[in-house]
Design a protein around this motif. Sequence first.
Motif, PDB file in Angstrom:
ATOM      1  N   HIS A 182      33.063  41.603  28.784  1.00 40.20           N
ATOM      2  CA  HIS A 182      34.335  40.910  28.599  1.00 40.20           C
ATOM      3  C   HIS A 182      34.135  39.934  27.456  1.00 40.20           C
ATOM      4  O   HIS A 182      33.342  38.998  27.568  1.00 40.20           O
ATOM      5  CB  HIS A 182      34.770  40.169  29.860  1.00 40.20           C
ATOM      6  CG  HIS A 182      36.038  39.399  29.647  1.00 40.20           C
ATOM      7  ND1 HIS A 182      37.255  40.006  29.498  1.00 40.20           N
ATOM      8  CD2 HIS A 182      36.270  38.070  29.526  1.00 40.20           C
ATOM      9  CE1 HIS A 182      38.184  39.085  29.313  1.00 40.20           C
ATOM     10  NE2 HIS A 182      37.611  37.897  29.322  1.00 40.20           N
ATOM     11  N   ARG A 190      29.955  40.599  33.352  1.00 40.92           N
ATOM     12  CA  ARG A 190      31.109  40.165  34.134  1.00 40.92           C
ATOM     13  C   ARG A 190      31.340  41.151  35.261  1.00 40.92           C
ATOM     14  O   ARG A 190      31.537  42.347  35.037  1.00 40.92           O
ATOM     15  CB  ARG A 190      32.362  40.055  33.277  1.00 40.92           C
ATOM     16  CG  ARG A 190      33.537  39.490  34.084  1.00 40.92           C
ATOM     17  CD  ARG A 190      34.729  39.211  33.217  1.00 40.92           C
ATOM     18  NE  ARG A 190      35.599  40.367  33.156  1.00 40.92           N
ATOM     19  CZ  ARG A 190      36.912  40.285  32.994  1.00 40.92           C
ATOM     20  NH1 ARG A 190      37.508  39.122  32.852  1.00 40.92           N
ATOM     21  NH2 ARG A 190      37.637  41.378  32.939  1.00 40.92           N
ATOM     22  N   ARG A 217      33.654  42.558  38.072  1.00 47.13           N
ATOM     23  CA  ARG A 217      35.072  42.650  38.441  1.00 47.13           C
ATOM     24  C   ARG A 217      35.151  43.294  39.818  1.00 47.13           C
ATOM     25  O   ARG A 217      34.658  44.407  40.018  1.00 47.13           O
ATOM     26  CB  ARG A 217      35.845  43.477  37.423  1.00 47.13           C
ATOM     27  CG  ARG A 217      37.288  43.695  37.830  1.00 47.13           C
ATOM     28  CD  ARG A 217      38.062  44.405  36.761  1.00 47.13           C
ATOM     29  NE  ARG A 217      39.259  45.018  37.332  1.00 47.13           N
ATOM     30  CZ  ARG A 217      40.339  45.328  36.643  1.00 47.13           C
ATOM     31  NH1 ARG A 217      40.388  45.088  35.351  1.00 47.13           N
ATOM     32  NH2 ARG A 217      41.373  45.884  37.236  1.00 47.13           N
ATOM     33  N   TRP A 236      42.625  41.707  41.621  1.00 52.73           N
ATOM     34  CA  TRP A 236      41.209  41.683  41.240  1.00 52.73           C
ATOM     35  C   TRP A 236      40.836  40.302  40.743  1.00 52.73           C
ATOM     36  O   TRP A 236      41.680  39.516  40.324  1.00 52.73           O
ATOM     37  CB  TRP A 236      40.883  42.751  40.207  1.00 52.73           C
ATOM     38  CG  TRP A 236      41.587  42.629  38.882  1.00 52.73           C
ATOM     39  CD1 TRP A 236      42.804  43.137  38.556  1.00 52.73           C
ATOM     40  CD2 TRP A 236      41.098  41.961  37.707  1.00 52.73           C
ATOM     41  NE1 TRP A 236      43.108  42.836  37.260  1.00 52.73           N
ATOM     42  CE2 TRP A 236      42.085  42.122  36.704  1.00 52.73           C
ATOM     43  CE3 TRP A 236      39.931  41.259  37.405  1.00 52.73           C
ATOM     44  CZ2 TRP A 236      41.940  41.600  35.423  1.00 52.73           C
ATOM     45  CZ3 TRP A 236      39.787  40.737  36.124  1.00 52.73           C
ATOM     46  CH2 TRP A 236      40.786  40.911  35.157  1.00 52.73           C
ATOM     47  N   SER A 296      37.283  38.270  38.707  1.00 51.34           N
ATOM     48  CA  SER A 296      35.996  38.483  38.045  1.00 51.34           C
ATOM     49  C   SER A 296      35.068  37.299  38.258  1.00 51.34           C
ATOM     50  O   SER A 296      35.511  36.172  38.490  1.00 51.34           O
ATOM     51  CB  SER A 296      36.204  38.714  36.549  1.00 51.34           C
ATOM     52  OG  SER A 296      36.704  37.545  35.928  1.00 51.34           O
ATOM     53  N   THR A 308      31.145  35.720  36.705  1.00 50.41           N
ATOM     54  CA  THR A 308      30.175  35.802  35.621  1.00 50.41           C
ATOM     55  C   THR A 308      28.963  34.931  35.914  1.00 50.41           C
ATOM     56  O   THR A 308      28.994  34.087  36.813  1.00 50.41           O
ATOM     57  CB  THR A 308      30.777  35.332  34.276  1.00 50.41           C
ATOM     58  OG1 THR A 308      31.167  33.957  34.401  1.00 50.41           O
ATOM     59  CG2 THR A 308      31.962  36.167  33.870  1.00 50.41           C
TER      60      THR A 308
END
Length: 199
Positions: free
Chosen positions: A160, A166, A168, A176, A178, A180
């Motif tokens: 991303h 990342r 998801r 959804w 995400s 990180t």
Amino acid sequence: MDETRYRERIDRLVEPGEHVLAHAKADVGGGLTPPPPPEPSPTAGAGRRTVGSVLLNVLLPLATWDRGDRLVDLVGWGIAGRGAAGSAASRLHRAINPPRPDGAVRETLLAVTDRRLLVCRTGPVAVLGGRDAEERALAETEVAWSAARSQVASARVGWHRLNPKRLRIDFADGSWLSFTVPIAESGRPLRGIAAALSA
């Protein structure tokens, strides 16, 4: 904080007979996230304040207004999650970011068991607190949100913008969110979460 100790604490938070398959320390991805779940009493006239909120956010960046912040997040970071207010992603994001934060820094821990996806929050983490402060924060770790494995449609780790790590998580309701880790940290724990959720 030593990540190997997270597993010991997570093992104490699961139900009897439930087995932890993977865990990772992560943060919600930067960017636009799903709107919060509906509040019991909606505020009137919120639509009229939208243009003023965006303008004030640009003119006074230290002041915060919800809609202005969302526009800045979209332009600066992109999209970190989608879903209607009250969707699984919306409820998860609200559990991690409560409406009245106490200002303390807490770590977010993801865990996948043979039954559920767990999202845990540690106690307040003191930046210069030393090992005793780390132990205290770890001891105060609690499950902030959980969902049955059947509510998770898929999970994958990918690029991303400039971050190749990342995670998801897509939910069965179409929403959804995400997660990180910093660029300098390994993406292996996030890949472990994705693999455990996809198995």
